[in-house]
Design an enzyme around this catalytic site. Structure first.
Site, short mmCIF file in Angstrom:
data_model
loop_
_atom_site.label_atom_id
_atom_site.label_comp_id
_atom_site.label_asym_id
_atom_site.label_seq_id
_atom_site.Cartn_x
_atom_site.Cartn_y
_atom_site.Cartn_z
N GLU A 1 86.46 -36.31 -5.41
CA GLU A 1 87.22 -36.22 -6.74
C GLU A 1 88.17 -35.20 -7.06
OE1 GLU A 1 84.53 -36.82 -9.83
OE2 GLU A 1 83.69 -38.69 -9.13
N ASN B 1 85.93 -38.47 -0.80
CA ASN B 1 85.23 -39.40 -1.41
C ASN B 1 85.90 -39.45 -3.07
OD1 ASN B 1 83.25 -41.50 -1.56
ND2 ASN B 1 82.40 -39.92 -3.29
N HIS C 1 83.11 -47.73 -8.74
CA HIS C 1 82.62 -48.08 -9.65
C HIS C 1 83.27 -49.17 -10.57
CE1 HIS C 1 79.71 -45.05 -9.24
NE2 HIS C 1 80.45 -43.93 -8.93
N GLU D 1 79.73 -45.96 -3.66
CA GLU D 1 78.87 -45.62 -4.96
C GLU D 1 79.18 -46.93 -5.74
OE1 GLU D 1 79.91 -42.21 -7.05
OE2 GLU D 1 80.01 -40.94 -5.25
N ASP E 1 78.96 -50.12 -8.22
CA ASP E 1 78.26 -50.76 -9.32
C ASP E 1 79.25 -51.57 -10.15
OD1 ASP E 1 79.42 -48.44 -10.83
OD2 ASP E 1 77.38 -47.66 -10.77
#
Ligand code: XIL
Length: 396
Positions: free
Chosen positions: A184, A226, A262, A290, A292
């Site tokens: 990030e 990432n 996400h 990651e 979701d």
């Protein structure tokens, strides 16, 4: 709401391998079995996952299926532990490799929880995504309380980051498949995030240094940048694209880019496959790291009940498209949901105004949701596709 568990093709696969027969045959045979029935069918070797597990289906198309792991549950929660082993061929520590947890007191490392996960992964033939070495969040308070301000000098920060990367990567040398080296580093507007690291270096130079130090410490680990919101074309993914292209041109040892994934049903589904592919075309591996899919839910304590009864259809579609985007890009080497039981998801605690949740493949009781069966079928169907590396899902 649950779909039939197996597509037709899968039934035959499961039957052929004997896996589907074992449970019922041995249970029914019991002590009363006559010699004519030839006794109970022997249990399959413990190390062979069920043919309809996500990990076995992923193996058939050369794709590792991962999960973030909550170390408060692994080992103490029997269902959680069993599902982690049975369904996934890769694991990511959700928190325990973050700087805040590995060095809570300056100069004193605590690797215990992370070591426990690495041991579990070895025992269960899983690969480990190391997460994460350089980030502005979840730093120990002695270093920075917010990631943007600190009382330490620039020289101190530079020495600390070098030592942190070298010590951590060496500690896990040989045990980590992919490291999220930097997490990030860019804002949504495509500008570099002005973290303590950015300020100490007076720019983004810390990133090349971080990759070089990590590579020296474990030359075999795959090194990733990432981030979130790389999934759609926009200022952020464009900026990261230009940046990693420069890193490649400078021969910085970067192997891949992780797309956190996400997702949220209130937004349109992103042009994810395009973005995975354009990064891959730079000569990089890519991964969904990651995933979701959150949606609006009722207030606490019902944070995993969607307010819209049709939400699960949108969620199924998003999960499926996220999986297919990875399957369609040959360089996409792993697909990792950020955990697998809604009770353990970070979403309700993080996105609570308005309340969101229900973001994972398993519900609050660790029962698979329709989203799980959709992924199972996507993977099974992809096994016939010609363009992936093929059986084994080996170490890329
Ligand atoms: C989250 C964890 O899931 C939470 O338990 C923790 O409190 C905060 O961090 N991007 C990342 C992950 O790279 O490390 C974050 O994980 C979620 C967002």
């Amino acid at each position: 709401m649950h779909r039939p568990k197996l597509a037709i093709g899968l039934v035959s696969v499961a039957l052929l391998s004997g896996v589907a027969l074992v449970g019922s045959a041995s249970a029914e045979a019991g002590p009363a079995a006559t010699p004519a029935q030839a006794g109970p069918v022997p249990a399959p070797p413990q190390d062979r996952p069920a043919a309809d597990s996500l990990r076995a289906l992923g193996d058939r198309v050369g794709l590792r299926i991962g999960t973030a792991v909550n170390m408060d549950e692994l080992g103490s929660n029997a269902d959680y532990t069993r599902i982690t082993a049975e369904q996934f061929s890769s694991v990511t520590p959700e928190n325990v490799m973050k700087w805040q947890l590995v060095e809570p007191t300056r100069g004193t490392y605590d690797w215990a929880a992370a070591d426990r996960l690495v041991e579990f992964a070895k025992k269960n033939k899983q690969l480990v995504r190391g997460h994460t070495l350089v980030w502005h969040s979840q730093l120990p308070t002695w270093l920075s309380s917010d990631g943007y301000t600190t009382t330490l000098s620039n020289d101190e920060l530079k020495a600390l980051l070098k030592k942190h990367i070298q010590d951590q990567v060496k500690h896990f040398k040989g045990d980590i498949w992919q490291w999220d080296v930097v997490n990030e580093a860019f804002d949504d507007d495509g500008k570099p995030r002005e973290t303590v690291w950015y300020k100490a270096w007076g720019g983004l130079g810390y990133i090349a240094d971080a990759f070089r130090w990590a590579h020296e410490a474990d030359p075999k680990a795959l090194l990733f940048y990432n981030d979130y919101n790389l999934e759609f074309t926009g200022p952020k993914s464009n900026a990261v694209y230009d940046f990693v292209k420069t890193l490649k041109a400078q021969r910085v040892p970067i192997d891949g880019v992780g797309f956190q994934g996400h997702l949220d049903t209130q937004y349109g589904f992103p042009d994810l496959q395009n973005n995975l592919q354009r990064f891959a075309d730079l000569g990089l591996k890519v991964a969904e790291t990651e995933v979701d899919v959150r949606t609006f839910t009722e207030a606490a304590p019902n944070v995993n009940t969607p307010t819209d009864p049709l939400a699960s259809y949108a969620q199924e579609s998003y999960w499926s498209r996220a999986m297919k985007a990875c399957l369609a890009v040959r360089e996409c080497i792993s697909f990792t949901p950020w955990g697998f039981g809604d009770t353990y998801s970070w979403i309700p605690g993080w996105f609570d105004d308005p309340q969101e949740g229900a973001a994972l493949l398993y519900d609050g009781n660790l029962q698979p949701k329709s989203q799980y069966y959709v992924l199972q079928q996507d993977l099974a169907l992809a096994a016939g596709a010609p363009h992936r590396p093929g059986p084994g899902g080996g170490r890329h």
